[in-house]
Design an enzyme around this catalytic site. Structure first.
Site, mmCIF file in Angstrom:
data_model
loop_
_atom_site.group_PDB
_atom_site.id
_atom_site.type_symbol
_atom_site.label_atom_id
_atom_site.label_comp_id
_atom_site.label_asym_id
_atom_site.label_seq_id
_atom_site.Cartn_x
_atom_site.Cartn_y
_atom_site.Cartn_z
ATOM 1 N N TYR A 1 0.860 -1.186 0.000
ATOM 2 C CA TYR A 1 0.000 0.000 0.000
ATOM 3 C C TYR A 1 0.892 1.230 0.000
ATOM 4 O O TYR A 1 1.851 1.310 0.757
ATOM 5 C CB TYR A 1 -0.900 0.002 1.232
ATOM 6 N N ASP B 1 9.292 2.926 -0.522
ATOM 7 C CA ASP B 1 8.275 3.569 0.293
ATOM 8 C C ASP B 1 8.545 3.184 1.744
ATOM 9 O O ASP B 1 8.159 2.109 2.199
ATOM 10 C CB ASP B 1 6.881 3.118 -0.163
ATOM 11 N N LYS C 1 4.683 9.340 8.485
ATOM 12 C CA LYS C 1 4.402 8.821 9.829
ATOM 13 C C LYS C 1 5.382 9.351 10.887
ATOM 14 O O LYS C 1 5.234 10.485 11.306
ATOM 15 C CB LYS C 1 4.302 7.299 9.783
HETATM 16 C C1 LIG Z 1 0.589 4.908 5.641
HETATM 17 C C2 LIG Z 1 1.314 4.613 4.414
HETATM 18 C C3 LIG Z 1 1.217 5.439 3.280
HETATM 19 C C4 LIG Z 1 0.238 6.575 3.188
HETATM 20 O O1 LIG Z 1 0.503 7.584 4.085
HETATM 21 P P1 LIG Z 1 -0.697 8.615 4.447
HETATM 22 O O2 LIG Z 1 -0.020 9.596 5.356
HETATM 23 O O3 LIG Z 1 -1.754 7.807 5.095
HETATM 24 O O4 LIG Z 1 -1.142 9.228 3.183
HETATM 25 C C5 LIG Z 1 2.026 5.161 2.208
HETATM 26 N N1 LIG Z 1 2.882 4.125 2.220
HETATM 27 C C6 LIG Z 1 2.983 3.303 3.275
HETATM 28 C C7 LIG Z 1 3.965 2.185 3.244
HETATM 29 C C8 LIG Z 1 2.194 3.501 4.397
HETATM 30 O O5 LIG Z 1 2.277 2.656 5.435
#
Ligand SMILES: *Cc1c(COP(=O)(O)O)cnc(C)c1O
Length: 420
Positions: free
Chosen positions: A136, A231, A259
């Site tokens: 994701y 990511d 995060k």
């Molecule tokens: C949470 C998450 C996102 C998205 O971040 P948001 O701040 O919710 O838009 C993208 N990539 C990964 C791996 C994530 O865990």
């Protein structure tokens, strides 16, 4: 409150997983949080194993962080102009992630991955991307795609409202399967701009890359003239100070962070190799902007968080996380309920099965009713895990042994009853 919320928010929530539908519960309304604990509006206490989905690695309302945010609030909430805070956080980020040669701050992980992909397409002049099933990357249109029928076919969007022609440009490979990636490169020569991957996957439960997987992706990108995007929105500052790239010693061309970087305020970043980031406007012709980007409150919160993190021991956090999961496994075994787990730093995954999965299809085959039964019992016992089989869990530095021991006692009690 829930009835009122359902009238003005779809499902009563502002992000779907909060609805807790997968486990057959109703959304929780929280009134405060401190250290490892959440308190709901009825005053019930929960030990929080989600930490706002990752950011709260120091625990909730850490005094140094709260203080930094309050101090900054007195000096103004937003400028829309550069401030020294951006520079300070930028340099701190570089001290954790040496490969972040140049970066840009944005407000969410979604924005970070979306912008990194736009940049990769701009640099290569190619339009197709590879992602992995079960990874994701936020709710970016091009990334809300999973494999249609079979893994090497063109993909279909996993949400309505997404242009199927755009979705076709997102090719989906199997995590931990380099052959599936090599095949896509062979089938689409000179068309693939980038591979985007969670170098430790945390959105299909928690799945580690098998030895050689990330190195293999690096090689395939180099051979085929594509960019490698890590990511690390979840894994950054979480599995190790310098994320998964520090653990596996593979350097991406671009990365997305989020995060923890904002310490609980909306901040995220994308960046990497300088010659690539120089293609971003105003230096280059790939456009990306933001009214709130580099917001001073978010920067102050991120700076305070990373400064505290610098003095903390991730080995210690990993050891505590490992001990907790391993003690839980022992209890589960004694109760005749199989359980296996995975840990890196302050991040963990668990499944109620003797074999731990290595990819999305294996996670999908796990029993969701079994998980739901376990989940509801744990929730009623005040243990707040992610309400989905497909999410990872987190420990913070505030989850002290005494807190975890209490959780183990409760787990021992609730595992005495049948989960079927
Ligand atoms: C949470 C998450 C996102 C998205 O971040 P948001 O701040 O919710 O838009 C993208 N990539 C990964 C791996 C994530 O865990």
């Amino acid at each position: 409150m829930l009835d009122a919320a359902k009238l003005i928010f779809p499902g009563g929530v502002n992000s779907p997983v909060r609805a807790m539908r997968q486990v057959g519960l109703e959304p929780l309304f929280v009134s405060s949080a401190k250290g490892p604990y959440l308190y709901d509006v009825q005053g019930r206490e929960y030990v929080d194993f989600i930490g706002a989905w990752g950011p709260m690695i120091l625990g909730h309302a850490h005094p140094a962080v709260v203080d930094a945010v309050c101090q900054q609030a007195q000096k103004g909430l937003s400028y829309g102009i550069s401030s020294p805070l951006e520079l300070e956080l930028g340099e701190l980020v570089q001290s954790f992630f040496p490969s972040m040669q140049m970066m840009r701050f944005v407000n969410s992980g979604t924005e970070a991955t979306m912008s990194a992909i736009r940049l990769a397409k701009g640099i290569t002049g190619r339009q197709k991307i590879i992602k992995f099933q079960g990874c994701y990357h936020g709710h970016v249109d091009a990334l809300l795609v999973s494999a249609g029928s079979g893994l090497l076919t063109f993909s279909s969007p996993s949400s309505e409202g997404i242009d199927p022609d755009l979705a076709k440009k997102t090719l989906v490979a199997e995590y931990n399967d380099l052959n599936s990636v090599a095949t896509l490169f062979a089938e689409h020569p000179n068309e693939i701009a980038t591979i985007i991957v969670e170098p430790i996957a945390g959105n299909m439960n928690m799945i580690l890359p098998e030895p050689g997987f990330l190195q293999g992706l690096r090689q395939l990108c180099d051979t085929n003239g594509a960019l490698l995007i890590f990511d690390e929105v979840m894994s950054g500052f979480r599995v190790a100070p310098g994320g998964a790239q520090e653990i596996y010693q593979v350097e991406p061309d671009l990365m997305a962070l989020g995060k923890v970087i904002g310490g609980g305020m909306p901040a995220a970043a994308y960046g990497g190799r300088k010659e690539y980031m120089e293609k971003i406007s105003p230096l280059g012709s790939v456009y990306q902007a933001g009214t709130m980007s580099g917001n001073p409150l978010a920067m102050a919160c991120g700076i305070a968080t990373l400064n505290v993190l610098k003095s903390l021991d991730y080995q210690d956090l990993q050891k505590r996380t490992e001990q907790f999961l391993s003690a839980w496994q022992t209890i589960a075994k004694e109760s005749g309920c199989p359980m296996s787990y995975c840990v890196k730093g302050g991040m963990f995954g668990f499944v109620l099965d003797a074999n731990y999965p290595t990819n999305f299809s294996q996670v999908s085959q796990l029993s969701s009713s079994r998980f739901g039964n376990f989940y509801r019992k744990a929730f009623r016992a005040g243990l707040y895990f992610a309400p989905s089989l497909f999410e990872a869990g987190f420990l913070s530095f505030a989850h002290e042994d005494s807190v975890l021991d209490l959780c183990l006692e409760r787990l021992a009690f609730l595992l005495q009853t049948d989960l079927e």
